[in-house]
Motif scaffolding. Structure first.
Motif, PDB file in Angstrom:
ATOM      1  N   GLU A 470       0.834  -1.206   0.000  1.00 30.62           N
ATOM      2  CA  GLU A 470       0.000   0.000   0.000  1.00 30.62           C
ATOM      3  C   GLU A 470       0.868   1.255   0.000  1.00 30.62           C
ATOM      4  O   GLU A 470       0.598   2.216  -0.717  1.00 30.62           O
ATOM      5  CB  GLU A 470      -0.922  -0.014   1.209  1.00 30.62           C
ATOM      6  CG  GLU A 470      -1.938   1.115   1.204  1.00 30.62           C
ATOM      7  CD  GLU A 470      -2.966   0.983   2.325  1.00 30.62           C
ATOM      8  OE1 GLU A 470      -3.987   1.664   2.262  1.00 30.62           O
ATOM      9  OE2 GLU A 470      -2.724   0.161   3.253  1.00 30.62           O
ATOM     10  N   LEU A 475      -0.875  -1.727  -3.992  1.00 32.48           N
ATOM     11  CA  LEU A 475      -1.971  -2.572  -3.498  1.00 32.48           C
ATOM     12  C   LEU A 475      -3.110  -2.661  -4.503  1.00 32.48           C
ATOM     13  O   LEU A 475      -3.686  -3.748  -4.719  1.00 32.48           O
ATOM     14  CB  LEU A 475      -2.484  -2.028  -2.160  1.00 32.48           C
ATOM     15  CG  LEU A 475      -3.544  -2.888  -1.451  1.00 32.48           C
ATOM     16  CD1 LEU A 475      -2.993  -4.275  -1.158  1.00 32.48           C
ATOM     17  CD2 LEU A 475      -3.998  -2.209  -0.163  1.00 32.48           C
ATOM     18  N   GLU A 476      -3.420  -1.548  -5.149  1.00 34.60           N
ATOM     19  CA  GLU A 476      -4.565  -1.516  -6.062  1.00 34.60           C
ATOM     20  C   GLU A 476      -4.395  -2.518  -7.215  1.00 34.60           C
ATOM     21  O   GLU A 476      -5.291  -3.319  -7.490  1.00 34.60           O
ATOM     22  CB  GLU A 476      -4.747  -0.100  -6.625  1.00 34.60           C
ATOM     23  CG  GLU A 476      -5.962   0.019  -7.546  1.00 34.60           C
ATOM     24  CD  GLU A 476      -6.129   1.423  -8.096  1.00 34.60           C
ATOM     25  OE1 GLU A 476      -7.029   1.623  -8.935  1.00 34.60           O
ATOM     26  OE2 GLU A 476      -5.339   2.319  -7.707  1.00 34.60           O
TER      27      GLU A 476
END
Length: 599
Positions: A470, A475-476
């Motif tokens: 993150e 993270l996405e």
């Protein structure tokens, strides 16, 4: 110590000193002796199998001379039972011999591969400047396969034939010295041919293995750069070069095969010519009544077994010579001593390191370019918690600073210190645990996302891995992967974009949580939006820790506490962005090129 600047794979097999020191097959014994019980069992069953081969003719002699008679049918049955018992023992002992020698072959090769890899993984980049990784991998695979064939098969066949040949020869002398004279004519000639031609086979085998290694190196190089090959439409050219390397390997193998075939043909012709002479003389003795038909049959069959053993020795001897070449190449790798290693009494690092770094009058040239120093009398001090950016044109020596700080190389002059301790006095592995590194060329392993991130700290929990991802703005896209953090990324991370790979590398460094952070073009492959997100994460990460940043894009280093401008291995200016922009120097020229005169 082997010279790390000499390519092990291309030392001539005619250069005797090094090969003699390695004693060729000595490497095999150093691994085999760890399994003495299994070696003893293999030798035991091998001896039983060889003995039964020589006993079979005696059983057949009894059948011919005593068993084929209507007056005593029971004798026929007894001789056949004995014959079947001998064959049964031979079959069982042969199977057990095969099992144990095959096990030894696989075990020894596995041990050699591990030992060679463990040695290679400790070598500094200096070693791979002068030794092609593709060729080294060929040794790790092709050469060990040759060794496995010898240990797991050919050597036991050779030893079995040696026993049959020696014991059979003595037995034949005892049985009939007169007929054995004919056999003895061929044996010395065969041995002479084995020794004389065997040397030629060994040299050709060594050269053949070198050519095979060249083929592997060529394929590895072109396939690793497949996108460049196809982008420049050089598929035909690379195919031509690979075909050339393959043909050279074939020609060398053809020479080896030709010599080996001639050796086998000569040995077999001489031995079986001797057998023909024995058969003729023995037939005369049978007709004169001085020898029975069964005795002649026994002598002939045993002679055939002995002759076959001598003939097989010529072929297996060639295999052993080939293995000697492969073993010698592997021994060279095991004999190489890393130039970067821990001293005999390494200085222990304190538990808490502040991250202070200093270069004192450092001069360094890469081993492959000793006449062109990458750093000249370079001096730099980085304080605890300071962020220092290294900027300058390509070839200025920026990455070399990090290479020395990571102790991939040692300088020819001066010293590099970490918290006041000369890093040459430390254990490299212990020292490197206290720094995090994001290289310019992002490295992603053929494993899952989690394992790639955990590479920064193996004991990290899944929560820590997620937090690091993150922070690196990764993270996405990770959560969009088919299996999230358990997604397999493929060889060199080919399933990810360049920016995604770079964010994983940054997350790996974040997870390391070291007091010294080294960033080599850490945001070079990111788009504008991702770069902004990662830069925010890096700004947070840099707080409270020493950071050295290399960047060609000056926008990423404006906030550095100090910018060090380098050119041709020297510091030509240093200061803040604003200070350097007020000077009419190299930094201002670089900034004007990127931002325009108003930058």
């Amino acid at each position: 110590m082997s010279d790390p600047h000499t390519t092990p794979g291309h030392s001539s097999s005619d250069e005797a000193p090094k090969d003699k020191k390695l004693s060729k097959m000595k490497i095999l014994w150093s691994f085999l002796r760890n399994y003495k019980i299994r070696m003893a069992l293999a030798l035991f069953f091998l001896t039983i199998a060889a003995t039964t081969v020589l006993v079979i003719p005696t059983a057949l002699q009894g059948m011919v001379d005593n068993g084929f008679s209507n007056s005593d049918a029971q004798k026929v049955n007894d001789y056949f039972v004995i014959f079947l018992a001998i064959v049964g023992v031979m079959a069982f002992s042969t199977a057990m011999r095969f099992y144990y020698v095959s096990w030894l072959g696989e075990r020894v090769v596995a041990d050699i591969r591990k030992a060679v890899y463990e040695r290679l993984i400790t070598m500094s980049p200096e070693f791979f400047e002068t030794n092609r990784p593709g060729e080294i991998v060929s040794r790790l695979t092709a050469d060990t396969t040759v060794v496995q064939t010898i240990v797991g098969s050919s050597f036991s066949v050779w030893l079995r034939n040696v026993l049959i040949a020696l014991v059979g020869t003595i037995w034949l002398f005892i049985q009939n010295p007169g007929l054995m004279t004919y056999v003895m004519i061929g044996i010395p000639v065969t041995i002479f041919i084995l020794v004389l031609v065997g040397r030629r086979v060994r040299n050709l085998s060594r050269k053949s293995q070198d050519r095979v290694a060249d083929v592997g190196a060529r394929a590895n190089e072109s396939l690793a750069a497949l996108n460049v090959v196809q982008a420049f439409t050089r598929e035909n050219e690379e195919s031509r070069r690979f075909s050339g390397a393959t043909e050279e390997a074939f020609i060398m193998a053809q020479r080896r095969i030709t010599v080996r075939s001639a050796l086998t043909a000569g040995a077999i012709f001489i031995i079986f010519s001797s057998i023909a002479a024995v058969l003729y003389s023995g037939a005369q003795d049978v007709m004169q009544g001085t020898m029975t038909g069964g005795e002649l049959l026994e002598f002939i069959i045993r002679s055939v077994f002995v002759a076959g053993a001598y003939g097989a020795l010529s072929e297996v001897y060639s295999d052993l010579q080939r293995a000697a070449g492969a073993a010698g190449r592997l021994a060279e790798l095991l004999a190489v001593v890393p130039t970067i290693k821990a001293p005999e009494a390494p200085v222990a690092l304190p538990e808490q390191l502040s991250g202070q770094v200093s270069f004192e009058d450092v001069t360094f040239a890469y081993p492959s370019k000793l006449d062109y120093p990458a750093l000249h009398e370079f001096t730099l001090n980085v304080k605890e918690g300071e962020t220092v950016a290294l900027v300058g044109p390509s070839g200025a020596g920026k990455s070399t600073v990090l290479q020395l700080l990571l102790r991939f190389y040692d300088p020819q002059q001066g010293k590099v210190s970490y918290d006041g301790i000369n890093i040459q006095d430390c254990d490299p592995s212990e020292f490197r645990e206290h720094l995090a590194f994001v290289p310019q060329e992002t490295i992603i392993f053929a494993d899952t996302v989690s394992e790639n991130l955990r590479y920064g700290r193996l004991e990290a929990t899944q929560d820590e891995i997620v937090a690091a991802a993150e922070s690196a703005s990764a993270l996405e896209f990770i959560e969009r992967q088919p299996e999230g953090f358990d997604t397999y990324l493929g060889e060199r991370g080919t399933r990810l974009s360049g920016g995604q790979r770079q964010r994983l590398a940054i997350a790996r460094a974040i997870l390391r949580d070291a007091p010294l952070l080294l960033l080599d073009e850490a945001t070079s492959a990111l788009d504008a939006e991702s770069e902004r997100k990662v830069q925010l994460a890096l700004d947070e990460l840099m707080k409270g820790r020493t950071t050295i940043v290399i960047a060609h894009r000056l926008a990423t280093v404006k906030k550095a506490d100090r910018i060090v401008v380098m050119d041709e291995g020297r510091i030509v200016a240093e200061g803040s962005h604003e200070d350097l922009m007020q000077q009419d120097g190299l930094y201002k020229r670089l900034a004007d090129l990127q931002f325009g005169p108003a930058g």
